[in-house]
Enzyme design. Structure first.
Site, PDB file in Angstrom:
ATOM      1  N   LYS A  66      80.842 -13.715  14.758  1.00  0.00           N
ATOM      2  CA  LYS A  66      80.157 -13.442  13.486  1.00  0.00           C
ATOM      3  C   LYS A  66      81.050 -13.676  12.267  1.00  0.00           C
ATOM      4  CE  LYS A  66      76.680 -10.057  14.944  1.00  0.00           C
ATOM      5  NZ  LYS A  66      76.075  -8.765  14.590  1.00  0.00           N
ATOM      6  N   ASP A 102      70.794  -8.515   9.883  1.00  0.00           N
ATOM      7  CA  ASP A 102      70.865  -7.139  10.406  1.00  0.00           C
ATOM      8  C   ASP A 102      70.331  -6.130   9.386  1.00  0.00           C
ATOM      9  OD1 ASP A 102      71.823  -7.576  12.958  1.00  0.00           O
ATOM     10  OD2 ASP A 102      73.924  -7.553  12.328  1.00  0.00           O
TER      11      ASP A 102
HETATM   12  P1  NDP Z   1      82.865  -0.754  15.509  1.00  0.00           P
HETATM   13  O1  NDP Z   1      83.653  -0.712  16.772  1.00  0.00           O
HETATM   14  O2  NDP Z   1      83.169  -1.790  14.485  1.00  0.00           O
HETATM   15  O3  NDP Z   1      82.986   0.684  14.770  1.00  0.00           O
HETATM   16  C1  NDP Z   1      82.891   1.860  15.496  1.00  0.00           C
HETATM   17  C2  NDP Z   1      82.724   3.035  14.545  1.00  0.00           C
HETATM   18  O4  NDP Z   1      82.511   4.207  15.322  1.00  0.00           O
HETATM   19  C3  NDP Z   1      83.933   3.313  13.670  1.00  0.00           C
HETATM   20  O5  NDP Z   1      83.501   3.759  12.402  1.00  0.00           O
HETATM   21  C4  NDP Z   1      84.643   4.437  14.439  1.00  0.00           C
HETATM   22  O6  NDP Z   1      85.443   5.281  13.626  1.00  0.00           O
HETATM   23  C5  NDP Z   1      83.460   5.201  14.933  1.00  0.00           C
HETATM   24  N1  NDP Z   1      83.764   6.049  16.079  1.00  0.00           N
HETATM   25  C6  NDP Z   1      84.087   5.668  17.337  1.00  0.00           C
HETATM   26  N2  NDP Z   1      84.290   6.738  18.124  1.00  0.00           N
HETATM   27  C7  NDP Z   1      84.096   7.843  17.351  1.00  0.00           C
HETATM   28  C8  NDP Z   1      84.131   9.245  17.588  1.00  0.00           C
HETATM   29  N3  NDP Z   1      84.432   9.741  18.785  1.00  0.00           N
HETATM   30  N4  NDP Z   1      83.845  10.077  16.558  1.00  0.00           N
HETATM   31  C9  NDP Z   1      83.516   9.598  15.339  1.00  0.00           C
HETATM   32  N5  NDP Z   1      83.457   8.277  15.058  1.00  0.00           N
HETATM   33  C10 NDP Z   1      83.747   7.412  16.042  1.00  0.00           C
HETATM   34  O7  NDP Z   1      81.344  -0.825  15.966  1.00  0.00           O
HETATM   35  P2  NDP Z   1      80.124  -1.466  15.172  1.00  0.00           P
HETATM   36  O8  NDP Z   1      80.177  -0.962  13.781  1.00  0.00           O
HETATM   37  O9  NDP Z   1      80.079  -2.919  15.379  1.00  0.00           O
HETATM   38  O10 NDP Z   1      78.857  -0.870  15.956  1.00  0.00           O
HETATM   39  C11 NDP Z   1      78.552   0.522  15.963  1.00  0.00           C
HETATM   40  C12 NDP Z   1      77.371   0.759  16.887  1.00  0.00           C
HETATM   41  O11 NDP Z   1      76.202   0.170  16.330  1.00  0.00           O
HETATM   42  C13 NDP Z   1      77.553   0.133  18.260  1.00  0.00           C
HETATM   43  O12 NDP Z   1      77.186   1.078  19.231  1.00  0.00           O
HETATM   44  C14 NDP Z   1      76.580  -1.033  18.281  1.00  0.00           C
HETATM   45  O13 NDP Z   1      76.046  -1.276  19.560  1.00  0.00           O
HETATM   46  C15 NDP Z   1      75.494  -0.538  17.343  1.00  0.00           C
HETATM   47  N6  NDP Z   1      74.765  -1.634  16.683  1.00  0.00           N
HETATM   48  C16 NDP Z   1      73.391  -1.663  16.832  1.00  0.00           C
HETATM   49  C17 NDP Z   1      72.652  -2.633  16.206  1.00  0.00           C
HETATM   50  C18 NDP Z   1      71.176  -2.632  16.385  1.00  0.00           C
HETATM   51  O14 NDP Z   1      70.546  -3.687  16.170  1.00  0.00           O
HETATM   52  N7  NDP Z   1      70.566  -1.523  16.727  1.00  0.00           N
HETATM   53  C19 NDP Z   1      73.287  -3.680  15.373  1.00  0.00           C
HETATM   54  C20 NDP Z   1      74.718  -3.541  15.296  1.00  0.00           C
HETATM   55  C21 NDP Z   1      75.412  -2.560  15.937  1.00  0.00           C
HETATM   56  P3  NDP Z   1      87.001   4.915  13.330  1.00  0.00           P
HETATM   57  O15 NDP Z   1      86.978   3.939  12.211  1.00  0.00           O
HETATM   58  O16 NDP Z   1      87.597   6.209  12.975  1.00  0.00           O
HETATM   59  O17 NDP Z   1      87.567   4.330  14.594  1.00  0.00           O
END
Ligand code: NDP
Length: 274
Positions: A66, A102
């Site tokens: 992407k 998105d």
């Molecule tokens: P990233 O890996 O880029 O980001 C993950 C995020 O989750 C970060 O902000 C991270 O915080 C946070 N996080 C992870 N573990 C914890 C925890 N235990 N407690 C609090 N915060 C936490 O993922 P994406 O942003 O790409 O995707 C996020 C979700 O969205 C995924 O599950 C993905 O499948 C879903 N998604 C769904 C879509 C849809 O069409 N429905 C489209 C795109 C994504 P930190 O920065 O502190 O690590």
């Protein structure tokens, strides 16, 4: 001539996009195809050469491509620039245009499942500052809602995203949830918490006002622990599967000339694969 589209990524085998677009092609009797192609970042220029040569009308782009596709597109939509990711390519002659759908998927899902959700929305809370949150923030900003509080486990990332997207996004510490929640009529989970049934340990959902809407981007499982907890409290909930379905609509329309509907039958077909 058969119009061909694709989804590219690496790996790509689990993508539900061929099922979604294949259903629409069939439903509308279109002479077209949509295939999943495994493309490593190093192989992107070769794929773009095929696109420029007219083999495809366009396609979808997923992880990890992407961001790398930016450099190869002839133009990128300003909202895709702000979101920092291109998920849809449209070929026009030899030129390739990049978009991000998105944010439209996020809006389409809520508009269908919770009509009127953005009316008089003065405050909302978005959790997560990873790749997916930017599409949510751009969507909310496009809709013209009031203050959007962005909370992330690592606060410096929320601050950086809030700076990049600008007003009305405001970064706040994770611990501010309890204080902000009573005024927030919308809570969006854009973190990966919820996958494999994981749950937040420190989120007092009962502080949200009556009638608040809670939505999750995570759609495996479809009812995440967050949504289950919210439903138990009598709050409104919308799952994340609709975002996946609705983000596919603008691409299909651009490639095949018909705006398809997200029907209960399509949803059920995709749900059966989760
Ligand atoms: P990233 O890996 O880029 O980001 C993950 C995020 O989750 C970060 O902000 C991270 O915080 C946070 N996080 C992870 N573990 C914890 C925890 N235990 N407690 C609090 N915060 C936490 O993922 P994406 O942003 O790409 O995707 C996020 C979700 O969205 C995924 O599950 C993905 O499948 C879903 N998604 C769904 C879509 C849809 O069409 N429905 C489209 C795109 C994504 P930190 O920065 O502190 O690590």
């Amino acid at each position: 001539m058969t119009r061909k589209a694709f989804v590219i990524g690496h790996p790509i085998v689990h993508s539900r996009s061929p099922l979604i677009h294949g259903s629409w092609l069939k439903a509308h009797g279109i002479d077209g195809s949509y295939e999943a192609i495994d493309v490593e970042p190093a192989a992107l220029p070769a794929l773009f050469a095929r696109l420029r040569a007219g083999e495809f009308v366009g396609g979808n782009v997923t992880i990890p491509l992407k961001e790398p596709v930016f450099a190869l597109c002839d133009s990128v939509d300003p909202l895709a620039e702000t979101i920092g990711a291109v998920n849809t390519l449209v070929a026009k002659g030899q030129k390739i245009h990049g978009f991000n759908t998105d944010f439209m998927g996020f809006l389409g899902n809520l508009d269908q499942q919770a009509p009127g959700w953005s009316d008089d929305l003065e405050e909302s809370i978005v959790l997560g500052a990873g790749g997916a949150c930017r599409a949510v923030l751009v969507a909310l900003k496009e809709r013209g809602v009031g203050t959007i509080h962005l909370l992330n486990r690592s606060p410096e990332k929320a601050e950086a995203v809030a700076r990049a997207i600008g007003s009305p996004v405001r970064a706040a510490p994770w611990g501010a949830f309890a204080e902000l929640a009573p005024k927030a009529k919308l809570l969006v989970n854009a973190t990966s918490v919820g996958m494999h049934g994981s749950r937040f340990s420190d989120l007092p959902l009962d502080r949200l006002p009556k009638g608040a809407l809670v939505t999750d981007l995570v759609y495996v499982p479809l009812e995440t622990p967050l949504l289950a907890d919210a439903a138990r409290l009598g709050l409104n909930t919308v799952d994340g599967l609709g975002m996946l379905l609705h983000q596919a609509v603008p691409g299909f329309e651009a490639w095949f000339g018909i705006r398809p509907d997200v029907t209960p039958a399509l949803r059920a077909a995709v749900e059966a694969t989760l």
